[in-house]
Write a protein that holds these residues in place. Structure first.
Motif, short mmCIF file in Angstrom:
data_model
loop_
_atom_site.label_atom_id
_atom_site.label_comp_id
_atom_site.label_asym_id
_atom_site.label_seq_id
_atom_site.Cartn_x
_atom_site.Cartn_y
_atom_site.Cartn_z
N PHE A 15 0.87 -1.17 0.00
CA PHE A 15 0.00 0.00 0.00
C PHE A 15 0.91 1.22 0.00
CE2 PHE A 15 -2.56 3.02 2.72
CZ PHE A 15 -3.30 3.49 1.67
N PRO A 16 1.07 1.91 -1.15
CA PRO A 16 2.05 2.98 -1.27
C PRO A 16 1.92 4.09 -0.22
CG PRO A 16 1.25 2.37 -3.43
CD PRO A 16 0.39 1.65 -2.42
N ALA A 17 0.72 4.44 0.18
CA ALA A 17 0.55 5.52 1.16
C ALA A 17 1.11 5.15 2.54
CB ALA A 17 -0.91 5.91 1.28
N SER A 18 1.39 3.87 2.77
CA SER A 18 1.93 3.44 4.06
C SER A 18 3.45 3.50 4.10
CB SER A 18 1.48 2.01 4.37
OG SER A 18 2.17 1.09 3.52
N VAL A 19 4.07 3.69 2.97
CA VAL A 19 5.52 3.60 2.84
C VAL A 19 6.18 4.88 3.33
CG1 VAL A 19 7.44 3.29 1.23
CG2 VAL A 19 5.31 2.02 0.90
N GLY A 20 7.21 4.72 4.17
CA GLY A 20 7.96 5.88 4.61
C GLY A 20 8.66 5.66 5.92
N SER A 21 8.94 6.76 6.57
CA SER A 21 9.69 6.76 7.81
C SER A 21 8.75 6.61 9.01
CB SER A 21 10.44 8.09 7.93
OG SER A 21 11.09 8.18 9.18
N TYR A 22 9.25 5.96 10.04
CA TYR A 22 8.58 5.97 11.34
C TYR A 22 9.66 6.11 12.39
CZ TYR A 22 9.84 1.12 12.48
OH TYR A 22 10.53 -0.03 12.75
N GLY A 23 9.28 6.63 13.54
CA GLY A 23 10.24 6.80 14.62
C GLY A 23 11.40 7.69 14.21
N ASP A 24 12.60 7.23 14.46
CA ASP A 24 13.82 8.00 14.18
C ASP A 24 14.45 7.60 12.86
OD1 ASP A 24 13.69 9.47 16.57
OD2 ASP A 24 14.66 7.84 17.68
N GLY A 25 13.66 7.60 11.79
CA GLY A 25 14.20 7.30 10.47
C GLY A 25 14.19 5.84 10.08
N GLU A 26 13.43 5.01 10.80
CA GLU A 26 13.29 3.63 10.38
C GLU A 26 12.33 3.57 9.20
OE1 GLU A 26 12.84 4.55 13.64
OE2 GLU A 26 14.45 3.56 14.72
N PHE A 27 12.36 2.50 8.43
CA PHE A 27 11.53 2.35 7.24
C PHE A 27 10.33 1.46 7.55
CE2 PHE A 27 10.45 0.09 3.26
CZ PHE A 27 10.14 1.17 2.46
N ALA A 28 9.17 1.81 6.98
CA ALA A 28 7.95 1.02 7.17
C ALA A 28 7.17 0.94 5.87
CB ALA A 28 7.08 1.64 8.25
N ALA A 29 6.51 -0.20 5.67
CA ALA A 29 5.58 -0.38 4.55
C ALA A 29 4.54 -1.40 4.97
CB ALA A 29 6.32 -0.88 3.30
N ALA A 30 3.31 -1.19 4.54
CA ALA A 30 2.24 -2.14 4.84
C ALA A 30 1.87 -2.89 3.57
CB ALA A 30 1.02 -1.41 5.39
N ALA A 83 6.39 1.22 -7.51
CA ALA A 83 5.14 0.77 -6.90
C ALA A 83 5.03 1.21 -5.44
CB ALA A 83 5.03 -0.75 -6.99
N LEU A 84 6.16 1.50 -4.80
CA LEU A 84 6.13 1.96 -3.41
C LEU A 84 5.61 3.39 -3.29
CD1 LEU A 84 9.57 0.68 -2.06
CD2 LEU A 84 7.30 -0.31 -1.64
N ARG A 85 5.68 4.12 -4.39
CA ARG A 85 5.30 5.52 -4.37
C ARG A 85 3.86 5.66 -4.81
NH1 ARG A 85 10.51 8.76 -6.33
NH2 ARG A 85 10.56 9.58 -4.23
N PRO A 86 3.07 6.47 -4.07
CA PRO A 86 1.66 6.63 -4.45
C PRO A 86 1.53 7.38 -5.77
CG PRO A 86 2.24 8.08 -2.61
CD PRO A 86 3.44 7.22 -2.89
N ALA A 87 0.43 7.09 -6.47
CA ALA A 87 0.14 7.80 -7.72
C ALA A 87 -0.03 9.28 -7.42
CB ALA A 87 -1.12 7.24 -8.36
N ARG A 88 0.44 10.12 -8.34
CA ARG A 88 0.32 11.58 -8.17
C ARG A 88 -0.60 12.13 -9.23
NH1 ARG A 88 6.15 10.97 -7.30
NH2 ARG A 88 6.48 11.16 -5.07
N ASP A 89 -1.41 13.10 -8.85
CA ASP A 89 -2.31 13.79 -9.77
C ASP A 89 -3.18 12.82 -10.56
OD1 ASP A 89 0.40 16.02 -10.48
OD2 ASP A 89 -1.20 16.26 -9.01
N GLY A 90 -3.59 11.73 -9.93
CA GLY A 90 -4.47 10.76 -10.58
C GLY A 90 -3.77 9.88 -11.58
N ALA A 91 -2.47 9.98 -11.73
CA ALA A 91 -1.73 9.16 -12.68
C ALA A 91 -0.76 8.27 -11.95
CB ALA A 91 -0.96 10.04 -13.67
N ASP A 92 -0.47 7.13 -12.54
CA ASP A 92 0.52 6.23 -11.94
C ASP A 92 1.90 6.83 -12.13
OD1 ASP A 92 -1.34 4.37 -11.20
OD2 ASP A 92 -1.19 3.25 -13.08
#
Length: 185
Positions: free
Chosen positions: A64-79, A175-184
């Protein structure tokens, strides 16, 4: 904030992030890792170090691209979510170590106050506490954790995800990055 509280916070946010999601699919191509400049740019956008960016492939689940990113002190997370239903697997990567000596002392997810049991499974650690379980995979100074609800995700599925942990190729990184402006992207 302690690592225990960061992990608890990250896991508690997963259901919120996944509510009402569409059907974005990740493509696991098995190709070579993404170009280092491309990976570095994405990692910078997420606020993490490039060596922490990992993905997995597991049958029936998509990132789920919107879940991808940093959590805590710069750790990586993805759902990762089930293609059918609401089942989730969380992927977390941080600079830590997991050994026989410290495995049980490190809290596990939302059940951070429950006793942790550890079992080595090949190069990975299978850990359980209360209603959650995880596979923790050491990779080059990073521990990648795949965590899920024991009642919803079978150990075999979690093991499959752990065995497939790798740095993303270019398609997986996109694929980790969410679509922008309605486009993939």
């Amino acid at each position: 904030m302690t690592r225990n509280l960061r992990t608890l916070l990250a896991l508690s946010l997963l259901p919120v992030l996944l509510t009402g999601c569409g059907a974005d699919k990740a493509s696991g191509t098995g190709a070579a890792a993404a170009d280092s400049a491309e990976l570095a740019a994405a990692a910078k956008d997420w606020g993490v170090e490039p060596e922490l960016v990992y993905v997995t492939e597991v049958s029936g689940y998509s990132v789920f691209p919107a879940s991808v990113g940093s959590y805590g002190d710069g750790e990586f997370a993805a759902a990762y979510r089930a293609d059918k239903g609401s089942t989730r697997i969380g992927l977390f990567a941080d600079h830590s170590t997991l050994t026989a000596g410290n495995c049980a002392a490190q809290p596990l997810g939302a059940d951070a106050l429950k006793p942790v049991t550890c079992q080595q499974d090949g190069e990975a650690w299978y850990r359980t506490a209360g209603g959650v379980h995880e596979y923790a995979v050491p990779r080059d100074g990073v521990v990648v954790r795949l965590i899920a609800d024991k009642k919803k995700v079978d150990r075999t599925v979690l093991r499959e995800a752990a065995k497939s942990v790798h740095h993303p190729d270019s398609d997986e990184l996109a694929a980790l990055r969410p679509a922008r402006d309605g486009a993939d992207t």
